[in-house]
Design a protein around this motif. Structure first.
Motif, short mmCIF file in Angstrom:
data_model
loop_
_atom_site.label_atom_id
_atom_site.label_comp_id
_atom_site.label_asym_id
_atom_site.label_seq_id
_atom_site.Cartn_x
_atom_site.Cartn_y
_atom_site.Cartn_z
N VAL A 45 0.25 0.83 1.56
CA VAL A 45 -0.32 0.21 0.37
C VAL A 45 0.28 0.80 -0.90
CG1 VAL A 45 -2.45 -0.11 -0.95
CG2 VAL A 45 -2.47 -0.35 1.54
N ALA A 46 0.41 2.12 -0.93
CA ALA A 46 0.81 2.80 -2.17
C ALA A 46 2.31 2.85 -2.38
CB ALA A 46 0.25 4.22 -2.19
N ASP A 47 3.09 2.80 -1.30
CA ASP A 47 4.53 3.02 -1.46
C ASP A 47 5.39 1.96 -0.80
OD1 ASP A 47 6.96 4.44 -2.01
OD2 ASP A 47 6.93 5.16 0.05
N SER A 48 5.28 1.79 0.51
CA SER A 48 6.26 0.99 1.24
C SER A 48 6.21 -0.49 0.89
CB SER A 48 6.04 1.17 2.75
OG SER A 48 6.21 2.52 3.12
N VAL A 49 5.01 -1.08 0.86
CA VAL A 49 4.92 -2.51 0.55
C VAL A 49 5.35 -2.81 -0.89
CG1 VAL A 49 3.32 -4.45 0.32
CG2 VAL A 49 3.21 -2.99 2.34
N PRO A 50 4.90 -2.03 -1.88
CA PRO A 50 5.41 -2.30 -3.24
C PRO A 50 6.93 -2.16 -3.35
CG PRO A 50 3.46 -0.91 -3.33
CD PRO A 50 3.86 -0.99 -1.89
N ARG A 51 7.48 -1.15 -2.66
CA ARG A 51 8.92 -0.90 -2.81
C ARG A 51 9.76 -1.88 -2.01
NH1 ARG A 51 11.19 2.58 0.50
NH2 ARG A 51 9.22 3.68 0.74
N ALA A 52 9.39 -2.15 -0.78
CA ALA A 52 10.22 -2.99 0.09
C ALA A 52 9.91 -4.48 -0.02
CB ALA A 52 10.08 -2.55 1.55
N ILE A 53 8.65 -4.82 -0.31
CA ILE A 53 8.24 -6.23 -0.34
C ILE A 53 8.08 -6.72 -1.77
CG2 ILE A 53 6.59 -7.89 0.57
CD1 ILE A 53 8.17 -6.39 2.69
N GLY A 54 7.80 -5.82 -2.68
CA GLY A 54 7.61 -6.21 -4.07
C GLY A 54 6.20 -6.63 -4.42
N VAL A 55 5.23 -6.33 -3.57
CA VAL A 55 3.83 -6.64 -3.84
C VAL A 55 3.13 -5.36 -4.28
CG1 VAL A 55 1.65 -7.47 -2.88
CG2 VAL A 55 3.81 -8.49 -2.13
N PRO A 56 2.57 -5.32 -5.48
CA PRO A 56 1.92 -4.09 -5.95
C PRO A 56 0.67 -3.77 -5.16
CG PRO A 56 1.53 -5.90 -7.48
CD PRO A 56 2.52 -6.40 -6.48
N ALA A 57 0.25 -2.50 -5.27
CA ALA A 57 -0.90 -2.03 -4.49
C ALA A 57 -2.16 -2.82 -4.79
CB ALA A 57 -1.13 -0.55 -4.75
N GLU A 58 -2.34 -3.24 -6.06
CA GLU A 58 -3.56 -3.96 -6.42
C GLU A 58 -3.61 -5.35 -5.83
OE1 GLU A 58 -0.76 -3.95 -10.05
OE2 GLU A 58 -1.53 -2.52 -8.57
N GLU A 59 -2.51 -5.85 -5.28
CA GLU A 59 -2.49 -7.17 -4.65
C GLU A 59 -2.36 -7.08 -3.13
OE1 GLU A 59 0.47 -9.63 -6.42
OE2 GLU A 59 -0.33 -9.41 -8.45
N THR A 60 -2.54 -5.88 -2.61
CA THR A 60 -2.47 -5.66 -1.16
C THR A 60 -3.86 -5.33 -0.66
OG1 THR A 60 -0.21 -4.82 -1.32
CG2 THR A 60 -1.45 -4.27 0.68
N GLN A 61 -4.30 -6.02 0.38
CA GLN A 61 -5.63 -5.82 0.93
C GLN A 61 -5.55 -5.22 2.33
OE1 GLN A 61 -8.75 -6.44 -0.65
NE2 GLN A 61 -9.22 -5.09 1.07
N VAL A 62 -6.37 -4.20 2.58
CA VAL A 62 -6.47 -3.59 3.90
C VAL A 62 -7.66 -4.21 4.63
CG1 VAL A 62 -6.84 -1.44 5.16
CG2 VAL A 62 -5.43 -1.45 3.09
N ILE A 63 -7.48 -4.54 5.90
CA ILE A 63 -8.54 -5.12 6.73
C ILE A 63 -8.64 -4.31 8.01
CG2 ILE A 63 -9.34 -7.15 7.97
CD1 ILE A 63 -7.86 -8.88 5.97
N THR A 64 -9.85 -3.90 8.37
CA THR A 64 -10.08 -3.09 9.56
C THR A 64 -11.32 -3.62 10.27
OG1 THR A 64 -10.21 -0.80 10.35
CG2 THR A 64 -11.52 -1.36 8.42
N PRO A 65 -11.49 -3.34 11.58
CA PRO A 65 -12.59 -3.99 12.32
C PRO A 65 -13.99 -3.60 11.90
CG PRO A 65 -10.88 -3.33 13.84
CD PRO A 65 -10.51 -2.74 12.51
N GLY A 66 -14.23 -2.40 11.35
CA GLY A 66 -15.59 -2.02 11.06
C GLY A 66 -15.70 -1.08 9.89
N HIS A 67 -16.94 -0.73 9.56
CA HIS A 67 -17.20 0.16 8.44
C HIS A 67 -17.13 1.63 8.85
CE1 HIS A 67 -18.17 -2.91 5.59
NE2 HIS A 67 -19.15 -3.39 6.32
N GLY A 68 -17.61 1.96 10.04
CA GLY A 68 -17.74 3.35 10.45
C GLY A 68 -16.54 3.87 11.19
N GLY A 69 -16.62 5.15 11.54
CA GLY A 69 -15.57 5.75 12.33
C GLY A 69 -14.45 6.33 11.49
N ALA A 70 -13.50 6.91 12.19
CA ALA A 70 -12.41 7.62 11.52
C ALA A 70 -11.44 6.70 10.80
CB ALA A 70 -11.64 8.47 12.54
N VAL A 71 -11.41 5.41 11.16
CA VAL A 71 -10.52 4.46 10.50
C VAL A 71 -11.30 3.22 10.09
CG1 VAL A 71 -8.20 3.47 10.59
CG2 VAL A 71 -8.78 5.30 12.15
N GLY A 72 -12.57 3.39 9.73
CA GLY A 72 -13.36 2.30 9.21
C GLY A 72 -13.15 2.13 7.71
#
Length: 804
Positions: free
Chosen positions: A623-650
């Motif tokens: 989000v912070a580095d690779s997509v803005p640099r390689a794809i040209g999409v800034p961090a504020e226009e990139t959305q993270v989606i994960t299966p749930g709220h809890g856990g180590a990667v929620g």
């Protein structure tokens, strides 16, 4: 295959499946993936029960599963385990909320100096005073602030469970779910009736009177329950809540988050020797609670055998008697729906027989609110199907408009010309067809409006209308002011029904329009759909448009799917495929195939990870580095989606990491800072992405799709959540230029075809998949469809269309 410049990380553009993984956009992939793909054995559950884990969204948290943090327990999960899990992470949030509690008083104390100091100086003074207050509190007590955390035993468990539900920490009980999806969170829909309503702004729940709360507090104290639950209990039970609790302690189950075993402990403390498992009050209350849990799982009713089995599991000695008591008291309704097998003629009695042969029936039990909504919806749909649409424009005019279009767009225009109800299916590219329909209908003089699920969907469709020339010559706004240059006849469904958006209502209370196109139709639950259909004037046309492969509605029912299966009206399937590698990938998922796609422009990139820590690290890096640099999409226009709220990667863990990298700050406004990305839930099932602007004595000021929203301070904890990372149900109806989907190893059991389809389909230009589930992903796409929901709509529709 392509290699990203300025990086040594490896990934494979293409399919998130197996095989070598050379180039990546996102970080040191390392070798191997996590191996958390073992499937838990199927546990017994209610018949027809369960659903995909994403259907648990009910507010800003949307109540989604904690699948990202590990599979949740099944129907037998103990309350103690839930409460213990729910309490995790509460301390930091409570401390931030308490630190914010001093903000209002400090701000008020500085108002007297407002005439002598500038606004900036006043804000600096308030901030300084706030920091001093926080430091003082931290010095006075290092333990968590007094917010119920000093309680122990049953009271602590009960408070933790209720707070877990309100804050999205934990979902609801899993009585009607299988082990594969995690449990839902019990946040009931606001009380609504399936009939036209007068225009009014969306309001929060009524706050109970202080006297009522105090009376309930005394009863809770007598029963050993945490007194801090008094406002929630008073709001749930309404007038005379204290008397209701004394007469029937199990009424505590009507408070979201309370489980039967916790209500049992309260009843034992309050009633003493009079309390017993065979108490008919307990049987009625548990019956109602089980039906509420079924509604949260998407069912509008439960089959009698499933309900009886669930009651037996909850220690009700005579389940049949408990159900009969609930029916007799009007707390539940019973239905007998005839079953007709395809190709089997209805049984008939032989000539001369005294007893007629009866058709097989299924006995269903449901709550009144959903039964009335489903019946009202069936009536409204029947009215649309059987009525003749208002003749705006001649048949020749409609045919000329259709002839000017092409393919399925022409089919849609012709279908709407002669029918009051039309279903339209397709992906993102198919939105051009309802846009063309609105354009054509407007040229014929119809008053047209479209309604989207959320504000992002509304803005996207409005932009599409403007590009197609529909944005000009728009009718005046709902408040009577002239339309501006950027106005389009597009609203959100909630805004349309509340009267805050759209054309308003006529003298008879109906929506002042001739044609309504509802986008994101799979997100309609039975209550919302009933309100829409009953709000349409006679002769109006309704088009329900959406992608049937996405996740279903948060609320109970499967309206769009039931209508498609019933085939009671014209159905137009779009033939516009979504373009590019992303369109090819998502289209394959929709039919159960995880195809390998060529991605020369890095439209699809796979980032394999070994464990949860690496998944969080790679996500932040993307989000912070690779997509803005390689794809040209800034961090504020990139959305993270994960299966749930809890856990180590929620969502909570990812949002904390993303905030630290993208917008670090002390969280001085109840855990939030200006510039934070958030998701606001003004009502169950609604998720409004936005940003924090500031905060003052009025509350937290947000900007949601250009609209200013002020959330009162007492509602911030329960209705606002950081929004760099969302669940798929929070993201449904929206799209972003770039999306990072995180699939940690322990999320394997949370995956299903609708979840993967929805999550992957949120990306416009680029999709990165942080992949740690190995073969669980292709297996979910191929083998795990949407969980069934028990509804009565198909049966109710049959007599409505008998004359067609």
């Amino acid at each position: 295959m392509s290699t990203e410049p300025e990086t040594t990380e490896d990934a494979e553009p293409g399919t998130p499946g197996t095989g070598p993984v050379p180039d990546t956009v996102g970080g040191d992939a390392g070798a191997g993936q996590t191996s958390g793909t073992e499937d838990a054995g199927e546990a017994p559950g209610a018949e027809g029960a369960g659903q995909d884990p994403e259907a648990a969204d009910a507010d800003a948290d949307s109540g989604e599963t904690s699948g990202a943090g590990g599979p949740e327990a099944g129907a037998g999960q103990t309350a103690e385990a839930e409460a213990a899990d729910a309490g995790a992470g509460q301390t930091a949030e409570a401390e931030a909320a308490d630190a914010d509690a001093g903000q209002k008083s400090e701000a008020e104390s500085s108002e007297a100096d407002a005439g002598q100091v500038s606004e900036a100086e006043a804000e600096l003074r308030a901030q300084q005073a706030e920091r001093e207050r926080i430091e003082q509190r931290k010095a006075e007590k290092k333990a968590p602030i007094e917010s119920g955390t000093k309680l122990s035993g049953k009271a602590a468990d009960l408070l933790a469970a209720v707070r877990a539900v309100e804050s999205g920490e934990r979902p609801a009980a899993t009585v009607f779910e299988e082990p594969r999806p995690a449990p839902r969170r019990p946040a009931p829909e606001p009380e609504r009736r399936p009939q036209p309503v007068a225009p009014q702004p969306v309001a929060t729940s009524a706050v109970p009177a202080p006297e009522a709360v105090q009376a309930v507090r005394r009863v809770l104290a007598e029963g050993g329950a945490p007194e801090l639950l008094a406002p929630q209990v008073a709001a749930a039970l309404g007038e005379g809540a204290d008397d209701q609790l004394r007469a029937d302690p199990w009424q505590l189950l009507r408070t979201p988050g309370v489980r039967p075993e916790q209500a049992d402990g309260f009843a034992r403390s309050l009633l003493g020797a009079e309390c017993g498992p065979d108490d008919e009050r307990r049987g009625r209350a548990v019956t109602g609670w089980l039906l509420e849990q079924a509604a949260l799982a998407g069912h509008t009713a439960l089959e009698m055998p499933a309900l009886l089995a669930a009651l037996a599991q909850r220690g009700v000695p005579e389940p049949e008697g408990a159900v009969q008591d609930a029916i007799a008291e009007g707390e539940a309704l019973v239905f007998q729906d005839a079953l007709e097998e395809a190709g089997t003629p209805a049984p008939t009695a032989a000539e001369g027989d005294e007893e007629a042969v009866e058709r097989p029936v299924r006995v269903l039990v449901g709550l009144e609110r959903y039964a009335l909504a489903e019946e009202s919806l069936a009536d409204g749909l029947g009215r649309l199907v059987n009525s003749v649409p208002k003749q705006d424009g001649s048949a020749e005019d409609w045919e000329r408009a259709a002839a000017a279009a092409q393919g399925s767009t022409a089919e849609l225009i012709r279908a709407v010309a002669g029918q009051g109800l039309v279903l339209h299916t397709g992906g993102e590219a198919s939105l051009a067809e309802p846009a063309a329909l609105l354009n054509a209908a407007r040229t014929l003089g119809l008053r047209v409006w479209a309604a989207a699920h959320g504000p992002i969907g509304r803005s996207r469709f409005a932009a599409l209308l403007r590009r197609s020339g529909q944005g000009a010559d728009v009718p005046e706004r709902a408040d009577g002011t002239p339309a501006g240059p950027g106005d389009s006849p597009v609203a959100t469904v909630s805004g349309l029904l509340a009267g805050a958006e759209g054309p308003g209502r006529d003298a008879e209370g109906a929506l002042d329009l001739d044609l309504l196109v509802v986008l994101d139709a799979p997100q309609l639950d039975v209550e919302t759909a009933a309100l829409l259909t009953e709000s349409l004037p006679d002769g109006a046309r309704l088009v329900l448009s959406g992608d049937p492969a996405v996740l279903w509605s948060v609320g109970p029912g499967r309206v769009f799917a039931d209508l498609l299966a019933a085939r009671i009206c014209p159905q137009v399937a779009s033939r516009r495929p979504d373009p590019g590698p992303l369109g090819e990938l998502v289209s394959g998922i929709g039919i159960g195939e995880l195809n390998q796609v060529e991605a020369p422009g890095k439209e699809v990139v796979i980032v394999p990870v070994r464990d949860a820590g690496e998944a969080v690290h790679r996500t932040v890096q993307l989000v912070a580095d690779s997509v803005p640099r390689a794809i040209g999409v800034p961090a504020e226009e990139t959305q993270v989606i994960t299966p749930g709220h809890g856990g180590a990667v929620g969502t909570r863990a990812l949002n904390a990491a993303l905030k630290e990298r993208l917008n670090p700050g002390p969280g001085r406004f109840g855990g939030f800072d200006p510039g934070d990305r958030i998701v606001h839930s003004p009502a169950p099932g609604r998720a409004l992405p936005g940003r924090v602007v500031t905060a003052d004595a009025e509350g937290l000021h947000l900007s949601c799709e250009g609209e200013t929203v002020v959330v009162p301070k007492e509602r911030v904890e329960h209705s606002v959540r950081h929004g760099w990372a969302l669940t798929a149900h929070q993201a449904v109806g929206s799209r972003w230029p770039a999306v990072v989907v995180v699939l940690p190893g322990d999320a394997a059991q949370a995956l299903s075809r609708p979840w993967v389809y929805t999550a992957f389909g949120r990306a416009d230009r680029h999709l990165s998949v942080v992949h740690g589930v190995e073969q669980a992903l292709p297996r979910a796409v191929a083998e795990i469809p949407a969980k069934p929901r028990t509804t009565r709509l198909p049966v109710l529709l049959a007599p409505q269309i008998s004359g067609t």
